[in-house]
Scaffold this active site. Sequence first.
Site, PDB file in Angstrom:
ATOM      1  N   ASP A  83     -40.596   8.624  -1.879  1.00  0.00           N
ATOM      2  CA  ASP A  83     -39.614   8.237  -0.873  1.00  0.00           C
ATOM      3  C   ASP A  83     -40.304   7.909   0.443  1.00  0.00           C
ATOM      4  O   ASP A  83     -41.541   7.859   0.520  1.00  0.00           O
ATOM      5  CB  ASP A  83     -38.541   9.322  -0.707  1.00  0.00           C
ATOM      6  CG  ASP A  83     -39.081  10.592  -0.063  1.00  0.00           C
ATOM      7  OD1 ASP A  83     -40.267  10.630   0.328  1.00  0.00           O
ATOM      8  OD2 ASP A  83     -38.311  11.560   0.044  1.00  0.00           O
TER       9      ASP A  83
ATOM     10  N   GLU B  10     -27.479   7.285  -1.744  1.00  0.00           N
ATOM     11  CA  GLU B  10     -28.781   7.641  -2.306  1.00  0.00           C
ATOM     12  C   GLU B  10     -29.395   6.477  -3.067  1.00  0.00           C
ATOM     13  O   GLU B  10     -30.603   6.275  -3.055  1.00  0.00           O
ATOM     14  CB  GLU B  10     -28.647   8.862  -3.235  1.00  0.00           C
ATOM     15  CG  GLU B  10     -28.285  10.151  -2.529  1.00  0.00           C
ATOM     16  CD  GLU B  10     -29.381  10.644  -1.606  1.00  0.00           C
ATOM     17  OE1 GLU B  10     -30.557  10.241  -1.795  1.00  0.00           O
ATOM     18  OE2 GLU B  10     -29.069  11.434  -0.691  1.00  0.00           O
TER      19      GLU B  10
END
Length: 238
Positions: A115, A106
């Site tokens: 993102d 991550e």
Amino acid sequence: MKLIPNWKEVLTGSWSVLFIIAGLISLAGFFFALVTAEQLGWNPVWFATAAASFQALALPARLLLQAGLRRFREDTSGAVSRRGVGVIAGSAIALSSAVGFVGQWEGLRTEAYRDIVGVWTVCYGETKGVQPGDSYTKAECDRMLAEEVASYEAQLDRCLTATVPVGMKIALVSWTYNVGPGAACRSTLVRKANAGDLVGACHELPRWNRAGGRVIRGLTNRRASERTMCLKSLEAAA
């Protein structure tokens, strides 16, 4: 207030109290493994002493934690289901491994950002309730990730009925954390696992390498790593 005559025996004999203490010691050992003296602003000598002490206590604490967990699961007086505590959430060692595995993929960003598909994200891929301008410390992100890993395991356990090795469970929780429990529970992967085809379930992981309809190299690499862990845990269990 008057204490009962055998208060010491009651306190020290309470597995729940020891369970909590062991858990805190294990988490402390994990915390000191993640940070440095500079990050905490500590004197390096004091930091090294504290880290060494908690690392030395971590192993017996984990053993105590596992023993306490077994008693917790065996205790039916409170109608606690054996599936109430997941494989990962129920073990400090497995939880540490899962957090480390998920965290490396991550990545850590303490400031909120968009993102690859435009969703506001922070820390180790956390998206729930994230708003522009949100900011967290590394310690807060680490704690958040540990809580999320346990939460995602619990959600996966609602549909994953097969008993799987710890390594496979970590790989599947990492995958679930990435794709979401809804998609995971509707997947061919979970259906194969529940049908007893654990190897086939591991081989489903590489198919989940797209975001926004595009193949993402980072996801391809992550799925390959998850499949490797999944298959190796099955080999070890065999």
